[in-house]
Design a protein around this motif. Structure first.
Motif, PDB file in Angstrom:
ATOM      1  N   VAL A   1       8.406 -26.237  36.853  1.00 18.94           N
ATOM      2  CA  VAL A   1       7.454 -25.208  37.266  1.00 18.94           C
ATOM      3  C   VAL A   1       7.438 -25.082  38.791  1.00 18.94           C
ATOM      4  CG1 VAL A   1       5.015 -24.567  37.319  1.00 18.94           C
ATOM      5  CG2 VAL A   1       6.032 -25.427  35.209  1.00 18.94           C
ATOM      6  N   VAL A   2       7.469 -26.217  39.500  1.00 14.80           N
ATOM      7  CA  VAL A   2       7.520 -26.186  40.967  1.00 14.80           C
ATOM      8  C   VAL A   2       8.796 -25.489  41.428  1.00 14.80           C
ATOM      9  CG1 VAL A   2       7.593 -27.589  43.053  1.00 14.80           C
ATOM     10  CG2 VAL A   2       6.107 -28.258  41.172  1.00 14.80           C
ATOM     11  N   MET A   3       9.910 -25.779  40.796  1.00 12.36           N
ATOM     12  CA  MET A   3      11.159 -25.110  41.149  1.00 12.36           C
ATOM     13  C   MET A   3      11.063 -23.609  40.894  1.00 12.36           C
ATOM     14  SD  MET A   3      13.968 -27.868  39.717  1.00 12.36           S
ATOM     15  CE  MET A   3      15.365 -26.949  40.369  1.00 12.36           C
ATOM     16  N   ALA A   4      10.357 -23.225  39.840  1.00 12.00           N
ATOM     17  CA  ALA A   4      10.163 -21.801  39.571  1.00 12.00           C
ATOM     18  C   ALA A   4       9.391 -21.120  40.699  1.00 12.00           C
ATOM     19  CB  ALA A   4       9.428 -21.608  38.240  1.00 12.00           C
ATOM     20  N   SER A   5       8.407 -21.839  41.283  1.00 10.42           N
ATOM     21  CA  SER A   5       7.679 -21.264  42.415  1.00 10.42           C
ATOM     22  C   SER A   5       8.589 -21.100  43.621  1.00 10.42           C
ATOM     23  CB  SER A   5       6.470 -22.139  42.769  1.00 10.42           C
ATOM     24  OG  SER A   5       6.880 -23.369  43.333  1.00 10.42           O
ATOM     25  N   GLY A   6       9.579 -21.992  43.777  1.00 10.32           N
ATOM     26  CA  GLY A   6      10.550 -21.836  44.851  1.00 10.32           C
ATOM     27  C   GLY A   6      11.413 -20.601  44.665  1.00 10.32           C
ATOM     28  N   VAL A   7      11.816 -20.351  43.426  1.00 11.51           N
ATOM     29  CA  VAL A   7      12.592 -19.145  43.133  1.00 11.51           C
ATOM     30  C   VAL A   7      11.757 -17.900  43.425  1.00 11.51           C
ATOM     31  CG1 VAL A   7      13.740 -17.837  41.308  1.00 11.51           C
ATOM     32  CG2 VAL A   7      13.996 -20.325  41.409  1.00 11.51           C
ATOM     33  N   TYR A   8      10.476 -17.938  43.036  1.00 15.33           N
ATOM     34  CA  TYR A   8       9.590 -16.811  43.325  1.00 15.33           C
ATOM     35  C   TYR A   8       9.481 -16.596  44.839  1.00 15.33           C
ATOM     36  CZ  TYR A   8       5.356 -14.136  44.048  1.00 15.33           C
ATOM     37  OH  TYR A   8       4.462 -13.202  44.490  1.00 15.33           O
ATOM     38  N   ALA A   9       9.290 -17.677  45.600  1.00 19.33           N
ATOM     39  CA  ALA A   9       9.149 -17.558  47.049  1.00 19.33           C
ATOM     40  C   ALA A   9      10.410 -16.979  47.679  1.00 19.33           C
ATOM     41  CB  ALA A   9       8.837 -18.929  47.661  1.00 19.33           C
ATOM     42  N   ARG A  10      11.571 -17.336  47.132  1.00 22.50           N
ATOM     43  CA  ARG A  10      12.843 -16.845  47.677  1.00 22.50           C
ATOM     44  C   ARG A  10      12.898 -15.319  47.680  1.00 22.50           C
ATOM     45  NH1 ARG A  10      16.358 -14.503  49.347  1.00 22.50           N
ATOM     46  NH2 ARG A  10      18.602 -14.902  49.404  1.00 22.50           N
ATOM     47  N   PHE A  11      12.317 -14.679  46.674  1.00 24.36           N
ATOM     48  CA  PHE A  11      12.425 -13.229  46.558  1.00 24.36           C
ATOM     49  C   PHE A  11      11.129 -12.496  46.923  1.00 24.36           C
ATOM     50  CE2 PHE A  11      15.592 -14.968  43.607  1.00 24.36           C
ATOM     51  CZ  PHE A  11      16.735 -14.311  44.069  1.00 24.36           C
ATOM     52  N   ALA A  12       9.981 -13.179  46.866  1.00 30.18           N
ATOM     53  CA  ALA A  12       8.702 -12.496  47.060  1.00 30.18           C
ATOM     54  C   ALA A  12       8.241 -12.470  48.508  1.00 30.18           C
ATOM     55  CB  ALA A  12       7.614 -13.152  46.201  1.00 30.18           C
ATOM     56  N   LEU A  13       8.527 -13.529  49.279  1.00 30.69           N
ATOM     57  CA  LEU A  13       8.064 -13.560  50.658  1.00 30.69           C
ATOM     58  C   LEU A  13       8.889 -12.616  51.515  1.00 30.69           C
ATOM     59  CD1 LEU A  13       7.345 -17.324  51.383  1.00 30.69           C
ATOM     60  CD2 LEU A  13       5.708 -15.501  50.973  1.00 30.69           C
ATOM     61  N   PRO A  14       8.264 -11.955  52.505  1.00 30.26           N
ATOM     62  CA  PRO A  14       9.023 -11.089  53.406  1.00 30.26           C
ATOM     63  C   PRO A  14       9.961 -11.918  54.264  1.00 30.26           C
ATOM     64  CG  PRO A  14       6.785 -11.388  54.211  1.00 30.26           C
ATOM     65  CD  PRO A  14       6.830 -12.013  52.840  1.00 30.26           C
ATOM     66  N   GLU A  15      10.963 -11.239  54.819  1.00 30.53           N
ATOM     67  CA  GLU A  15      11.898 -11.929  55.706  1.00 30.53           C
ATOM     68  C   GLU A  15      11.170 -12.303  56.983  1.00 30.53           C
ATOM     69  OE1 GLU A  15      14.821 -13.019  55.485  1.00 30.53           O
ATOM     70  OE2 GLU A  15      15.564 -12.176  53.619  1.00 30.53           O
ATOM     71  N   LEU A  16      10.865 -13.587  57.136  1.00 27.11           N
ATOM     72  CA  LEU A  16      10.048 -14.027  58.268  1.00 27.11           C
ATOM     73  C   LEU A  16      10.845 -14.156  59.556  1.00 27.11           C
ATOM     74  CD1 LEU A  16       7.956 -16.783  56.486  1.00 27.11           C
ATOM     75  CD2 LEU A  16       7.560 -14.337  56.617  1.00 27.11           C
ATOM     76  N   ASP A  17      12.121 -14.406  59.455  1.00 31.49           N
ATOM     77  CA  ASP A  17      12.898 -14.698  60.648  1.00 31.49           C
ATOM     78  C   ASP A  17      13.516 -13.446  61.259  1.00 31.49           C
ATOM     79  OD1 ASP A  17      12.511 -17.499  60.211  1.00 31.49           O
ATOM     80  OD2 ASP A  17      13.932 -17.293  58.555  1.00 31.49           O
ATOM     81  N   ASP A  18      13.907 -12.499  60.402  1.00 31.16           N
ATOM     82  CA  ASP A  18      14.597 -11.322  60.893  1.00 31.16           C
ATOM     83  C   ASP A  18      13.719 -10.077  60.827  1.00 31.16           C
ATOM     84  OD1 ASP A  18      16.877 -12.928  61.151  1.00 31.16           O
ATOM     85  OD2 ASP A  18      17.429 -12.581  59.051  1.00 31.16           O
ATOM     86  N   GLU A  19      12.438 -10.280  60.613  1.00 23.67           N
ATOM     87  CA  GLU A  19      11.522  -9.153  60.470  1.00 23.67           C
ATOM     88  C   GLU A  19      11.416  -8.394  61.773  1.00 23.67           C
ATOM     89  OE1 GLU A  19       7.428 -10.151  59.848  1.00 23.67           O
ATOM     90  OE2 GLU A  19       7.268  -8.652  58.285  1.00 23.67           O
ATOM     91  N   ASN A  20      11.639  -7.086  61.742  1.00 24.22           N
ATOM     92  CA  ASN A  20      11.528  -6.290  62.951  1.00 24.22           C
ATOM     93  C   ASN A  20      10.262  -5.467  62.907  1.00 24.22           C
ATOM     94  OD1 ASN A  20      12.125  -4.162  61.200  1.00 24.22           O
ATOM     95  ND2 ASN A  20      14.320  -4.289  61.629  1.00 24.22           N
TER      96      ASN A  20
END
Length: 485
Positions: free
Chosen positions: A426-445
């Motif tokens: 279940v924790v790994m599933a939250s990681g998969v969700y975070a991979r696609f759901a969070l905005p691009e924090l580093d390259d965000e313009n």
């Protein structure tokens, strides 16, 4: 001239808050470990419903968070933050001290149900008070510590201190419980609340900016404030919910944190049984599990800033979730005590990095007038997931899966280790969700933060009374940059 103290963390007042946190965290670690051991090895010893009795402690915590937490943020935004912290620490010290006095009575004097009721009631009231203390502390730190770099540093110090408490507290709890008695662990925690009270009392938060003088013919500020009070708690609460719901950044953080909490909640409930049964360790060694995780937490907190610098906040989040989930699955397959504590040490590293990186993001995403309510939404919802995990895992281990003894592909499966393995997935599933759901924090313009993606938020002209909400996309975009190294 008075020479400044050499021992200062960021600034004097934050150092005092840190000292209070350090003392109370050690007391809380002793208290939590004592309650789990007391219920599992004494009050419910040998009973098939022992896992459910332990999960009841977590359930009492969750009831306080869910029942009081959402509304507490409204009052914290109104009240004096320092005074709120002082009152709650005094109340919690009195509460634990009272339970300590009652616990001097031999356990056999009262029915087990009465003892469990006292434990659950104490935990419920303690965490009810915490729903006011935590947002108030959150808001004061935001006032005392400015700038992304210092806020990230403060978050790292907070995490490292909490984990240090779990190095010191659990090894103290087991000897105190099994040699001196449960009451001494409780008195220790009561004294810790007194120490925290004294530290907070010495804090001098910055004075609020003076209100501008009212223009002729306008309503005085005091009258306007009274009118705002009359709008009612409900309206302010709804405004906080609306603000939170409109921030896609905050909603994404909330969802992944909730999934992660659901995954690791089983560990809090069943680990004492896994250690004493599957790892075949004595209850006296259980405290060293907390100590090991505390060491891992310190290292993880100290490395969090560097991890964010190297990978960015977004990648740090989803990688940490994937790695910690995989390590929880590995932990479920351990059969020796040494191997178990080694895997838990590794498991704590990425988990603490995640928590440390998330705190300044929440601080940055919430304007000052909404900080209490943002925290009052975030924590209760994530606690719902933890409550469900505690109830479900305790029920499964104590009833449906109690006699599980199966073999699949040459691998043995019992109740507790199976629950841990599923929790890791279940924790790994939250990681998969975070991979696609969070905005691009580093390259965000700039166009990512201010384009039409959130344009619908500005179209709700009917919400003009909640002017702070219109600033939300800017705040969230700024927060999504992550802590500076």
């Amino acid at each position: 001239m008075r020479r400044p103290s050499r021992f200062v963390l960021i600034n004097r007042d934050y150092t005092l808050l840190w000292a209070g946190q350090a003392v109370s965290s050690v007391g809380a670690a002793v208290f939590s470990t004592t309650l789990v051991l007391w219920v599992a090895t004494d009050l419910a010893a040998g009973e098939p419903w022992a896992p459910m009795a332990v999960s009841g402690v977590l359930m009492a915590t969750s009831v306080a968070v869910l029942g009081i937490g959402p509304l507490a943020g409204v009052f914290v935004d109104r009240w004096d933050k320092r005074a709120t912290m002082l009152r709650t620490e005094a109340f919690r010290g009195f509460l634990v001290g009272t339970l300590a006095i009652v616990s001097i009575v031999p356990t056999s004097t009262l029915p087990v149900a009465v003892w469990l009721g006292l434990v659950y009631l104490t935990v419920l009231l303690l965490h009810t008070a915490a729903q006011f203390f935590t947002p108030a502390r959150f808001a004061i730190i935001a006032d005392l510590v400015t700038g992304d770099a210092d806020r990230a540093r403060a978050a790292g110090i907070t995490q490292a201190t909490s984990q240090t408490a779990w190095i010191i507290g659990p090894p103290l709890a087991a000897p105190l419980l099994f040699t001196a008695g449960v009451q001494w662990s409780l008195f220790f925690n009561a004294a810790a609340y007194l120490g925290s009270f004294l530290a907070v009392r010495a804090v001098r938060p910055p004075a609020p900016e003076p209100e501008p003088a009212p223009e002729p013919g306008t309503e005085p500020a005091a009258s306007a404030e009274s009118a705002a009070e009359r709008k009612g708690v409900r309206r302010e609460f709804v405004a906080g919910l609306r603000f939170f719901a409109r921030s896609r950044f905050l909603v994404a953080l909330l969802i992944l944190a909730s999934i992660g909490q659901f995954g690791v909640g089983a560990l809090e409930t069943l680990n004492v049984f896994f250690v004493t049964e599957t790892l075949d360790a004595s209850p006296q060694l259980y405290g060293y599990i907390g100590m090991t995780m505390g060491i891992g937490g310190i290292i993880g907190a100290l490395c969090a800033g560097r991890a964010v610098q190297w990978f960015g906040a977004r990648r740090t989040t989803w990688i940490a979730l994937l790695v910690s989930g995989a390590l929880l699955v590995v932990y479920s397959r351990q059969t020796e005590f040494i191997g178990g504590i080694l895997v838990l040490f590794l498991f704590t590293l990425p988990l603490t990095m995640l928590n440390t990186a998330m705190a300044p993001l929440l601080l940055g995403a919430a304007p000052a007038s909404y900080r209490g309510r943002v925290l009052a939404v975030f924590y209760p919802v994530t606690r719902i997931a933890a409550m469900l995990a505690a109830a479900l895992s305790g029920w499964l281990a104590g009833s449906l899966l109690r006699d599980l003894d199966a073999t699949l592909l040459g691998i043995d499966f019992g109740a507790t280790d199976t629950i841990f393995a599923v929790s890791g997935l279940v924790v790994m599933a939250s990681g998969v969700y975070a991979r696609f759901a969070l905005p691009e924090l580093d390259d965000e313009n700039d166009e990512d933060g201010g384009d039409g993606g959130d344009g619908e938020d500005g179209e709700d002209g009917e919400d003009g009374e909640d002017g702070a909400e219109k600033e939300q996309p800017t705040e969230a975009a700024r927060a999504s940059e992550g802590p500076k190294p």
